[in-house]
Design an enzyme around this catalytic site. Sequence first.
Site, PDB file in Angstrom:
ATOM      1  N   LYS A 287       0.796  -1.344   0.113  1.00  0.00           N
ATOM      2  CA  LYS A 287       0.049   0.032  -0.028  1.00  0.00           C
ATOM      3  C   LYS A 287       0.928   1.281   0.012  1.00  0.00           C
ATOM      4  CE  LYS A 287      -3.864  -1.684   2.720  1.00  0.00           C
ATOM      5  NZ  LYS A 287      -5.127  -1.648   1.591  1.00  0.00           N
ATOM      6  N   GLU A 359      -6.426  -9.384   0.760  1.00  0.00           N
ATOM      7  CA  GLU A 359      -5.966 -10.490   1.790  1.00  0.00           C
ATOM      8  C   GLU A 359      -7.177 -10.819   2.653  1.00  0.00           C
ATOM      9  OE1 GLU A 359      -5.548  -7.594   2.482  1.00  0.00           O
ATOM     10  OE2 GLU A 359      -6.295  -7.362   4.411  1.00  0.00           O
ATOM     11  N   ARG A 361     -10.533 -11.447   1.983  1.00  0.00           N
ATOM     12  CA  ARG A 361     -11.100 -12.438   1.331  1.00  0.00           C
ATOM     13  C   ARG A 361     -10.391 -13.838   1.381  1.00  0.00           C
ATOM     14  NH1 ARG A 361     -11.523  -9.108  -4.246  1.00  0.00           N
ATOM     15  NH2 ARG A 361     -11.095  -7.464  -2.813  1.00  0.00           N
TER      16      ARG A 361
HETATM   17  N1  BES Z   1      -8.123  -3.542   4.387  1.00  0.00           N
HETATM   18  C1  BES Z   1      -8.301  -2.932   2.966  1.00  0.00           C
HETATM   19  C2  BES Z   1      -9.765  -2.461   2.924  1.00  0.00           C
HETATM   20  C3  BES Z   1      -9.523  -0.930   3.407  1.00  0.00           C
HETATM   21  C4  BES Z   1      -9.392  -0.147   2.661  1.00  0.00           C
HETATM   22  C5  BES Z   1     -10.101  -0.911   4.843  1.00  0.00           C
HETATM   23  C6  BES Z   1      -9.549   1.469   3.421  1.00  0.00           C
HETATM   24  C7  BES Z   1     -10.120   0.162   5.265  1.00  0.00           C
HETATM   25  C8  BES Z   1     -10.081   1.409   4.632  1.00  0.00           C
HETATM   26  C9  BES Z   1      -8.433  -4.418   2.086  1.00  0.00           C
HETATM   27  O1  BES Z   1      -7.596  -5.331   2.656  1.00  0.00           O
HETATM   28  C10 BES Z   1      -7.895  -3.944   0.819  1.00  0.00           C
HETATM   29  O2  BES Z   1      -6.609  -3.751   0.782  1.00  0.00           O
HETATM   30  N2  BES Z   1      -8.480  -4.055  -0.314  1.00  0.00           N
HETATM   31  C11 BES Z   1      -8.248  -3.480  -1.486  1.00  0.00           C
HETATM   32  C12 BES Z   1      -8.876  -4.569  -2.565  1.00  0.00           C
HETATM   33  C13 BES Z   1      -8.254  -4.589  -3.865  1.00  0.00           C
HETATM   34  C14 BES Z   1      -6.817  -4.883  -3.879  1.00  0.00           C
HETATM   35  C15 BES Z   1      -8.833  -5.305  -4.689  1.00  0.00           C
HETATM   36  C16 BES Z   1      -8.830  -2.081  -1.627  1.00  0.00           C
HETATM   37  O3  BES Z   1      -9.916  -1.832  -1.239  1.00  0.00           O
HETATM   38  O4  BES Z   1      -8.011  -1.540  -2.276  1.00  0.00           O
HETATM   39 ZN    ZN Z   2      -7.320  -5.574   4.638  1.00  0.00          ZN
HETATM   40 MN    MN Z   3      -5.624  -5.336   1.816  1.00  0.00          MN
END
Ligand code: BES
Ligand code: ZN
Ligand code: MN
Length: 505
Positions: A287, A359, A361
């Site tokens: 990230k 991750e 899911r």
């Molecule tokens: N934990 C994150 C989702 C999240 C984002 C929670 C912002 C709280 C605030 C999750 O694991 C994630 O990184 N999701 C990705 C999915 C994508 C790679 C398909 C996302 O939302 O960008």
């Molecule tokens: Zn996450």
């Molecule tokens: Mn994530």
Amino acid sequence: MAYKVLNNVSVKDTESNSLASLKTDMLVIVINKNTKSDSSFKELNKISKNYISKTISSHLKDVGSSILLPKIDGINAENLFLVNGLDSSTPTHKWLSAYQSIAKKGNSLKCKDISIMPGKVSPSQKDEFWLIETVAKTIESSVYIFSETKNKTATKPTVKKLTILTSGLSGSDLTKAKQSAKTGYAIGEGVNTAKYLGDLPANHCTPRIIEKKVKAMTKDFPNLKVKSFNEQQMQKMGMGSFLSVSRGSEEPARMMVIEYKGGKANEKPIALVGKGVTFDTGGVSIKPSPAMDEMKWDMCGAATVFGVMSTLARLNADVNVVGVMGCAENMCSSKATKPGDVVTSMSGQTIEILNTDAEGRLILADCLTFVGKYKPSYVIDMATLTGAVVVALGRHASGVMANDQHLAEKIIEAGEESGDRAWQLPLWDEHQSCTKTKYADLANIGGGREAGTIHAAAFLSKFTNDYKWAHIDIAATASYSTPVKAGTGRPVPLISQLLLSKKLK
Ligand code: BES
Ligand code: ZN
Ligand code: MN
């Protein structure tokens, strides 16, 4: 270990308890159309030589306005807080924030106890008992202040006692009012449990630390049974999808199962499954740095399971519930899962991990398969799963997707009832196309920039064919970042409401 803030919540009726002689650090009177004719209010006003009623007419004109009065001769309360009440057409969230402000006022005045007369006006379609439950719940969860990781500058909540004042309730109504207060207090405790676990920094809240806390909870609640699974045991069960997430971390994963049997022995349990990523760096699909600290709240689904189970146990609720917490840290290292890696899930389906940041899911997939062995009547998973849900619904509603419309509707209803709202997104056959890939049975991402929240749910639905299931995406509601970063304890109120109302039976 319980995470209550208040030591005591009680209900007193003002007909047999004089308001003027009530010893309290802050007496809160919520003013509405009936207040002036209330006998206990009349008594107070008389002692103040009409100062109270004059203040109300001159200073409390706007809905929701409030004024703090210092001690008045003849009235025992140290502070008198007059709050202009809301009318029944005012939406629920404004009622919740009114009581949040009262709790904060109590702490800021360093009150040890507060006494609140909420009055008899409540939002339309809700009654006085709803209001009493809501007051107890909201005060308990709003006097909470996180201070554990401050040494020299910690501010702790001072308010330890809440008295809810009713007027003209006796007999079975008063008993019901006391029960409502007890329920609200227990839900507030569950909310605080979830807030606390979320607010803890990731180095103070690893899967093993959560495991310790979950095990310690059985000391407070002997009616809960806890089982914990380590990586070796999960490996044996074939949870290759879950374990692919913790591979890159020094911190081993844990799956905790909390069983609560308050219902009939032969009644199938309702299952709750929570995503517990104690920190989400994204893994190799790392990230960006800004606000990455907020990924310590990526375990709020699991924290909700923890909080709700404590509420049920506290109330000896007559339901059977099994809670599963899937806890892992998502890091990148030379051992970490790489984009393109294929793993085998407990269901036997292989998964191509195209993005290691998707991750949650992967963890849920195996937890959802695992929980099937309990033959649950319903399964609800809660997860901070996608950033896309913030875009789709904003900060006020959690996103619901389901393979059973009745369940989705009951979740939305419980959200309306508790003020912890949720809204449904479709989960159609058309959304399933994204999970196709050349190298495995499924891919963990798909759909590109379109409907990311639904595509995540579509992936999960490949593991939930055997039961009625709903997924709640809480990425937008479990925590917020402005004006300060904080956990909310959501969706503990929604899930508690759903289970306690027994409408799922
Ligand atoms: N934990 C994150 C989702 C999240 C984002 C929670 C912002 C709280 C605030 C999750 O694991 C994630 O990184 N999701 C990705 C999915 C994508 C790679 C398909 C996302 O939302 O960008
Ligand atoms: Zn996450
Ligand atoms: Mn994530």
